[in-house]
Write a protein that holds these residues in place. Structure first.
Motif, PDB file in Angstrom:
ATOM      1  N   SER A 276      -1.656 -19.054  13.424  1.00 14.80           N
ATOM      2  CA  SER A 276      -1.901 -17.691  12.596  1.00 14.80           C
ATOM      3  C   SER A 276      -0.894 -16.918  13.178  1.00 14.80           C
ATOM      4  O   SER A 276      -0.969 -16.919  14.472  1.00 14.80           O
ATOM      5  N   ARG A 277      -0.271 -15.909  12.356  1.00 15.95           N
ATOM      6  CA  ARG A 277       0.283 -14.504  13.090  1.00 15.95           C
ATOM      7  C   ARG A 277       0.010 -13.726  12.080  1.00 15.95           C
ATOM      8  O   ARG A 277      -0.065 -13.393  10.891  1.00 15.95           O
TER       9      ARG A 277
ATOM     10  N   LEU B 141       1.764  -7.915  17.275  1.00 23.22           N
ATOM     11  CA  LEU B 141       1.837  -9.198  16.836  1.00 23.22           C
ATOM     12  C   LEU B 141       0.902 -10.222  17.487  1.00 23.22           C
ATOM     13  O   LEU B 141       0.891 -10.386  18.512  1.00 23.22           O
TER      14      LEU B 141
ATOM     15  N   GLN C  10      -0.522 -13.783  17.799  1.00 19.81           N
ATOM     16  CA  GLN C  10      -0.492 -15.386  17.368  1.00 19.81           C
ATOM     17  C   GLN C  10      -1.382 -16.182  17.937  1.00 19.81           C
ATOM     18  O   GLN C  10      -1.644 -16.084  19.297  1.00 19.81           O
TER      19      GLN C  10
ATOM     20  N   GLN D 299       1.275 -11.830  21.079  1.00 14.84           N
ATOM     21  CA  GLN D 299       2.753 -12.530  21.148  1.00 14.84           C
ATOM     22  C   GLN D 299       3.625 -11.281  21.545  1.00 14.84           C
ATOM     23  O   GLN D 299       4.407 -11.635  22.170  1.00 14.84           O
TER      24      GLN D 299
ATOM     25  N   ALA E 181       4.439 -13.794   8.926  1.00 16.83           N
ATOM     26  CA  ALA E 181       3.051 -12.965   9.620  1.00 16.83           C
ATOM     27  C   ALA E 181       2.207 -12.317   8.572  1.00 16.83           C
ATOM     28  O   ALA E 181       2.966 -12.005   7.510  1.00 16.83           O
TER      29      ALA E 181
END
Ligand code: FES
Ligand SMILES: [Zn+2]
Lengths: 428, 143
Positions: free
Chosen positions: A2-3, A25, A27, A32, A46
């Motif tokens: 998942s993002r 972000l 991840q 990330q 995303a």
């Protein structure tokens, strides 16, 4: 994997004096990438969450946490319930801690031997909500020490395991390690909480006993914490490698100087609410300020304030929270400690938030090399979204309604609630 | 005028409200929120888990760095307007030592503590020259 891209946030990175606009972000279970002012991150694949100008900060870390304490009024009362009820109570306290923004906690003594252990296991297995938890042992103490609540002809259970002699300590440390603790806690000072038996400035443990505890735990790579008010107790912590020094109330200037030289190896946790709240806010339970003075609690507060101001000046890592779980410092109110650090020790808000996040994360991770407690690429995604700027008003963190979202390990424990008034803060 | 007040929404810790019913502490907080038009009105309302007045519910407190702490117990929802009034006076005062005669009359007997600030601690001033905790009237950030 998942993002999630959290945009339109003001970021408290964990170590910086100011918030800065940006986006983050996430991840999987890690951060990330982090974009600063004027930058933006790629959006492909995303899920986008516009946080409406909320503050994004690392989850808080309670490095002196007693999830098993039952908001009782005495040390012995903290364990005065059957084990079945006690497991459930600890489970509820774990959830409350996460609800209040604590994404990690270090068990600083468990009221019964296996409570922290089983709750940690359930949290790790994802079966119950709670902070990342290091499981603590009960308080290892000596006959007559803090948390030996027996009388000669009257057995009285308390939150301790009582040992005398190095051999007895060795056996108990090994037993607790066999059961699964991450941390061994021992009491090499008295306390106003066991008045009149043993004062905080008295140290009942011999060097040989402390050495036996520490060598046994260190050999197997377990962590150590000590209830160490007295100057000689703090010295023992330095000499035998006790990472977490709780209270340090009566440390002399010379000891503080010694500690400054090895400040990378130790964290100090004053647990000052057990002093301030007891001295000034416990009268409904019979502890007026006069009583607090008689039992020595007020003096512990006053000496503790002096010592923590010196330690702050020396750059020693002093960490907030600690000892919540008594009636007048109950679970769920831990973030009040941020206010205590400002009011009593003269910390700036950003400094105490750094201690609550970046330093707490570093303390939790220890030698594992894990990265937590900061908003940086590669760090675990333990994140809070706050409705306002905690650097201007730390009390926001005492109110669960200000916590707009709580993410632990990349998953939302509390999904984003939306802001009352959206604001555009990202640099355009 | 602006201010901030802490309200305990657990009250009463020792006597649970019937399931599904708001606690007396929640009723007090809701009364304040209704008057202020939200949690972030001129007087910010911080609902908290406990204010250590549990045996004498409900509880509220005025706290700001460097100022007296004023605590209230034995409150009910009807006290909301008076509490908000005194919260503004407290915020406007230099040291939070608001004289009892300035309190709305029926609130005076509900003041449980007036705790002076610990001596020698000056509330920190950040590098921008801003004193911590100005309680902005609107949600928002540093200029
Ligand atoms: S439960 Fe309301 S003051 Fe403690
Ligand atoms: Zn403790």
């Amino acid at each position: 994997m998942s993002r999630i891209l959290i945009s339109n946030v003001m970021i408290f990175e964990g170590t910086e004096k100011d918030l800065r606009p940006g986006e983050v972000l996430v991840q999987g279970n890690r951060i990330q990438a982090v974009a600063g002012p004027g930058e933006s991150l790629p959006r492909e694949g995303a899920e986008i969450l516009d946080a409406g100008g909320a503050t994004l900060m690392p989850g808080m870390v309670n490095t002196h946490c007693h999830l098993t304490y039952n908001n009782g009024t005495t040390v012995a009362e903290l364990t005065a319930l059957p084990v079945e009820e006690h497991v459930l109570l600890t489970m509820h306290n774990a959830r409350l801690a996460l609800d209040m923004g604590f994404t990690a906690a270090i068990g600083a003594a468990s009221a019964k031997p296996r409570l922290d252990i089983v709750i940690r296991n359930e949290i790790n297995a994802g079966k119950i909500p709670g902070p990342r938890l290091l499981a603590g042992s009960p308080e290892l103490t000596v006959t007559g020490g803090l948390a030996d609540d027996n009388k000669y002809d009257q057995k009285h259970p308390s939150i301790s395991i009582i040992c005398d002699t190095p051999d007895e300590f060795r056996k108990v440390v090994r037993t607790m390690i066999r059961e699964g603790v991450d941390l061994i806690k021992f009491n090499n000072s008295g306390d106003s909480f066991c008045f009149p038996r043993m004062a905080a400035y008295d140290n009942p443990m011999t060097d040989a006993e402390v050495a036996a505890i520490c060598d046994t735990a260190n050999n197997i790579g377990k962590r150590l914490a000590a209830h160490a008010h007295a100057d000689s107790s703090v010295r023992q912590c330095m000499k035998y490698g006790v990472e977490f020094i709780f209270h340090a109330t009566f440390a002399t200037d010379e000891t503080i100087e010694q500690l400054e030289k090895v400040k990378d190896r130790h964290y100090v946790s004053p647990a000052i609410a057990a002093r301030y709240n007891t001295t000034y806010e416990a009268k409904d339970w019979g502890i007026t300020t006069d009583v607090a003075e008689i039992i020595g609690n007020k003096r512990e507060l006053e000496e503790g304030i002096k010592v923590m101001r010196k330690m702050r000046a020396a750059g020693i890592k002093v960490l907030p929270f600690g000892d919540y779980g008594f009636a007048w410092l109950p679970h769920g109110t831990e973030a009040r400690d941020l206010e205590h650090f400002v009011n009593l020790f003269g910390y700036e808000p950003w400094e105490v938030l750094r201690a609550a996040t970046a330093w707490g994360g570093e303390a939790w991770a220890g030698k594992s090399g894990e990265k937590m407690g900061r908003v940086q690429p590669g760090y675990l995604a333990d994140i809070l979204l706050v409705d306002g700027n905690p650097l201007y008003d730390l009390s926001l963190l005492q109110d669960r309604h200000s916590l707009l979202a709580i993410m632990k390990d990349g998953l939302f424990h509390k999904p984003f609630q939306g802001r009352a008034t959206d604001m555009r803060v990202a640099a355009e | 005028m602006a201010g901030k007040i802490f309200v305990c929404t657990t009250c009463n810790r020792y006597a649970h409200a019937p399931p599904g019913e708001p606690t007396p502490g929640q009723k007090l907080a809701e009364a304040m929120i209704a008057i202020e038009g939200g949690r972030r009105g001129p007087v910010a309302i911080r609902t908290v888990v406990c204010l250590n007045n549990c045996p004498k519910p409900c509880a509220a407190a005025l706290r700001q760095p460097g100022k007296y702490v004023i605590r209230f117990s034995g409150l009910s929802a009807g006290d909301a307007p008076a509490l908000l009034e005194i919260a503004e006076r407290y915020a406007a005062s230099m040291d939070g030592d608001v004289p009892l005669r300035d309190f709305p009359e029926h609130l005076r007997c509900k003041v449980s503590d007036r705790i002076p600030p610990v001596r020698g601690v000056v509330p920190p001033v950040s590098e921008h020259g801003l004193v911590h905790d100005p309680v902005p009237a609107l949600p928002g950030f540093a200029p």
